[in-house]
Enzyme design. Structure first.
Site, PDB file in Angstrom:
ATOM      1  CB  CYS A  71      35.777  36.020  24.871  1.00 22.03           C
ATOM      2  SG  CYS A  71      36.509  35.047  23.510  1.00 22.03           S
ATOM      3  CE  LYS A  79      38.553  27.402  19.676  1.00 23.11           C
ATOM      4  NZ  LYS A  79      37.730  26.258  20.130  1.00 23.11           N
ATOM      5  CB  SER A  82      38.938  29.334  23.526  1.00 21.40           C
ATOM      6  OG  SER A  82      38.228  28.384  22.749  1.00 21.40           O
ATOM      7  CG  HIS A 142      37.407  32.755  27.668  1.00 18.14           C
ATOM      8  ND1 HIS A 142      36.124  33.115  28.006  1.00 18.14           N
ATOM      9  CD2 HIS A 142      37.417  32.586  26.325  1.00 18.14           C
ATOM     10  CE1 HIS A 142      35.371  33.160  26.918  1.00 18.14           C
ATOM     11  NE2 HIS A 142      36.126  32.846  25.883  1.00 18.14           N
ATOM     12  CD  GLU A 196      35.851  33.613  31.528  1.00 20.71           C
ATOM     13  OE1 GLU A 196      35.201  33.269  30.525  1.00 20.71           O
ATOM     14  OE2 GLU A 196      36.773  34.462  31.490  1.00 20.71           O
ATOM     15  NE  ARG A 211      33.184  21.934  21.495  1.00 20.96           N
ATOM     16  CZ  ARG A 211      33.335  23.224  21.833  1.00 20.96           C
ATOM     17  NH1 ARG A 211      32.588  23.765  22.773  1.00 20.96           N
ATOM     18  NH2 ARG A 211      34.255  23.968  21.224  1.00 20.96           N
TER      19      ARG A 211
END
Length: 306
Positions: A142, A163, A192, A235, A237, A249
């Site tokens: 990333c 985003k 992300s 990502h 992972e 969040r």
């Protein structure tokens, strides 16, 4: 063979509870083989969570893997206890005279800043330069991928209008590449990020090959022809709930955030997220360890050079 980590590291219990074969250092020392030495430069704010995610996929291999965790000295994480960092992490100057079969540089939540504005940019540049002669293969993830492409090849990043957030469909550009071996023709992976790199910029660099891309998310996996440097813009992972946690969040902070694409069942945040990328993540990390590292790294680790 399993991954080798200290039995006190939180990931040890997490992975054991998931029935993943991990080995403590004491047992590993009784085996007469040379483990792969993999360093992880963890730039993520929630370091324990990032450890668990990455070590989970490095465990899915018959190879014994010895992990060294690295943190920056120029910036100290505010989201991980000093006790944990002092016990399990090294600063770069403590390992700079060592050589490693592999290095993973994680993402970091600093992508909207210019590279040169990041507190630890000079330290990261030093580490990336060191990796050219002291690491056989480096996997950048990333923001770590954007930083690596910028440092090594001058490839810039660009601000996105919104985003890039969700789980996107990708295709393989080179099915004979070692990193993509065993992947389906199309597969999902999470993203992300607020910034991106452009395909046309990558294609200008003859040393680089775009191994996988997405119509919606752009270039995804990029590698040098010799697999010494790998860049993954998303990502793989991530855990099932990582995007959900980020969404919750940002909502709690009152930030403008869209529901992650192709993630919640029926796009309903109250329902369980659909994890579509676990199999692909296992394949890619195993391919990196096996083909990019193990099959090519010198048996005598001191023979690693540019």
């Amino acid at each position: 063979m399993p991954i080798t980590i200290p039995s006190e590291l939180p990931a040890y219990k997490v992975l054991r509870d998931e029935n993943i074969f991990v080995m403590n250092n004491e047992r590993a020392n009784t085996q007469d083989i040379r483990p792969l030495k993999i360093a992880v430069l963890n730039l993520m704010p929630k370091k324990i969570q990032a450890e668990n995610q990455i070590l989970r996929y490095l465990s899915n291999t018959p190879l014994q893997v010895e992990i060294t965790l690295i943190q920056t000295k120029s910036y100290t994480s505010q989201n991980t206890s000093a006790e944990h960092l002092n016990k399990f992490y090294n600063y770069f100057d403590e390992v700079c005279n060592k050589k490693f079969d592999g290095l993973i540089i994680t993402g970091a939540p600093v992508e909207q800043m210019e590279f040169e504005e990041v507190t630890y940019w000079n330290e990261l540049k030093e580490i990336m330069e060191w990796s050219r002669s002291n690491v056989f293969s480096t996997l950048h993830i990333c923001w770590g991928a954007q930083a690596g492409l910028y440092y090594h090849y001058g490839i810039p990043k660009y601000q996105l209008e919104e985003k890039r957030f969700g789980v996107f469909l990708h295709k393989i550009n080179n099915e004979r590449a070692e990193l993509t071996r065993g992947l389906s023709d199309s597969f999902y992976a999470p993203h992300s990020r607020h910034t991106t790199v452009l395909k046309e910029d990558v294609m200008k660099v003859k040393e680089l090959e775009i191994l996988s891309e997405s119509d919606e998310a752009g270039v995804f996996m990029i590698g040098t022809k010799d697999n010494r440097k790998i860049f993954i813009t998303g990502h793989l992972e991530y855990d099932r709930d990582t995007l959900k946690d980020e969404y919750d969040r940002d909502k709690e902070k009152g930030l403008a955030i869209n529901i992650p694409r192709n993630y919640f069942t029926d796009d309903n945040p109250e329902l369980k997220p659909d994890m579509r990328w676990r199999g692909s993540a296992h394949i890619v990390f195993a391919n990196w360890l096996n083909y990019c590292v193990y099959q090519n790294t010198p048996f005598n680790i001191e023979d690693i050079k540019k």
